[in-house]
Design an enzyme around this catalytic site. Structure first.
Site, PDB file in Angstrom:
ATOM      1  N   ARG A 180      -5.490   5.759  -7.835  1.00 55.12           N
ATOM      2  CA  ARG A 180      -5.340   7.215  -7.835  1.00 55.12           C
ATOM      3  C   ARG A 180      -5.297   7.760  -9.263  1.00 55.12           C
ATOM      4  NH1 ARG A 180      -0.190   7.880  -4.074  1.00 55.12           N
ATOM      5  NH2 ARG A 180      -0.598  10.116  -4.410  1.00 55.12           N
TER       6      ARG A 180
ATOM      7  N   LEU B 286       0.858  -1.182   0.000  1.00 54.12           N
ATOM      8  CA  LEU B 286       0.000   0.000   0.000  1.00 54.12           C
ATOM      9  C   LEU B 286       0.896   1.234   0.000  1.00 54.12           C
ATOM     10  CD1 LEU B 286      -2.671  -0.936   2.739  1.00 54.12           C
ATOM     11  CD2 LEU B 286      -2.941  -1.088   0.254  1.00 54.12           C
ATOM     12  N   ASP B 287       0.432   2.298  -0.628  1.00 57.64           N
ATOM     13  CA  ASP B 287       1.159   3.560  -0.561  1.00 57.64           C
ATOM     14  C   ASP B 287       1.263   4.023   0.886  1.00 57.64           C
ATOM     15  OD1 ASP B 287       1.317   3.565  -3.317  1.00 57.64           O
ATOM     16  OD2 ASP B 287      -0.404   4.909  -3.580  1.00 57.64           O
ATOM     17  N   ARG B 288       2.263   4.853   1.154  1.00 57.18           N
ATOM     18  CA  ARG B 288       2.477   5.341   2.512  1.00 57.18           C
ATOM     19  C   ARG B 288       1.186   5.909   3.131  1.00 57.18           C
ATOM     20  NH1 ARG B 288       6.590   8.765   5.254  1.00 57.18           N
ATOM     21  NH2 ARG B 288       7.852   8.819   3.367  1.00 57.18           N
TER      22      ARG B 288
END
Length: 297
Positions: A228, A129-131
């Protein structure tokens, strides 16, 4: 450590051929072959070409080659057994150490957790997962289970997300099928481009809140920043996602949460389905968007 018994009715086989039949990757087989005493049959170290027969107990010890330092950090564990665990990651936490970023990461916390259990402290994420994306992330406890879950022949892992987006998507549900690639001149940003990698995202509007919407999304592929990029391409960027055109006036990070995870257990075969509630920042923002405006006369 991984232990299994060769079932009755199986034909005797050389250990090396048995591991290949059990879908141990070539890389892992080579690593085990090079590691002394990594494999035992009925409690005794054996040569690589040993013949195993039904009823034999095979035990595999994983060499701990991790260079990730263990750090004691809070972990919200949604599921755990001897083979894997699922963690509910908070926004703002990196999954894996990156060059030039000495800050604590989820990987550091997982290594610490495994070592407290007396297991090899290595980090084997099945996906990332992205930060600043919160929610569920699946982690294997050894490289064999990681390979079973992520190989081309693995059964699909269903990952469902919730996002707060600008506007109201039309149609309210559908599939975003648009290739995603690196934006020229950037090492971080991605974009929809003809020469990108195939990417597809199923979306469905769950509710609307004023000029915004809550959208449920399911990945059919797993490209970097896919959700996104796809929502921005659709004209409905995620709130807080300033990298892809989302306003930060209401929330300081992309309002994206990995809300559900479902997969078939790679060892037992049972179906595991997990969910995670919206984190406080997204839940509070949604309540605010649903609240009627207040003001004077």
């Amino acid at each position: 450590m991984f232990t299994f018994t060769l079932p009755g009715g199986e034909q005797p086989a050389q250990l090396s051929k048995l591991l290949r039949r059990l879908n141990f990757s070539l890389t892992l087989r080579r690593k085990l072959k090079r590691t002394p005493d990594a494999i035992r049959v009925n409690g005794r170290p054996v040569p690589w070409q040993t013949a195993v027969t039904p009823g034999d107990v095979i035990t595999i010890s994983w060499p701990d080659e991790s260079t990730i330092a263990p750090l004691s950090l809070p972990l919200a564990i949604s599921y755990e057994d001897e083979h894997l665990l699922v963690v509910d990651k908070p926004a703002g936490l990196l999954v894996h150490p990156a060059s030039g970023t000495p800050e604590p990461t989820l990987a550091n916390a997982i290594v610490h957790h495994l070592r407290t259990l007396g297991e090899p402290g290595a980090f084997h994420p099945v996906h990332r997962l992205d930060r600043n994306t919160s929610g569920l992330i699946l982690i294997a406890k050894n490289p064999y289970v990681q390979h079973l879950l992520s190989s081309e022949n693995a059964k699909p892992i269903e990952r469902s997300y919730l996002a707060l987006v600008t506007g109201h998507p039309l149609p309210p549900a559908g599939v975003i099928d648009a290739p995603v690639g690196r934006l020229p001149g950037s090492i971080i940003e991605r974009t929809v481009c003809p020469d990108g990698k195939t990417a597809a995202t199923i979306y469905e509007t769950v509710t609307t809140a004023g000029p915004h919407s809550v959208v449920r999304l399911r990945l059919l592929t797993g490209r970097t920043h896919q959700i996104r990029v796809h929502l921005a391409h659709l004209g409905h960027p995620i709130l807080g996602d300033d990298l892809y055109g989302g306003s930060t006036a209401l929330i300081a990070r992309p309002a994206l949460h990995a809300a559900a995870l479902a997969f078939s257990h790679p060892i037992g075969g049972e179906r595991i389905s997990l969910s995670s509630a919206l984190p406080p920042d997204m839940a509070q923002l949604l309540d605010k968007l649903h609240s009627p405006p207040t003001g004077g006369d």
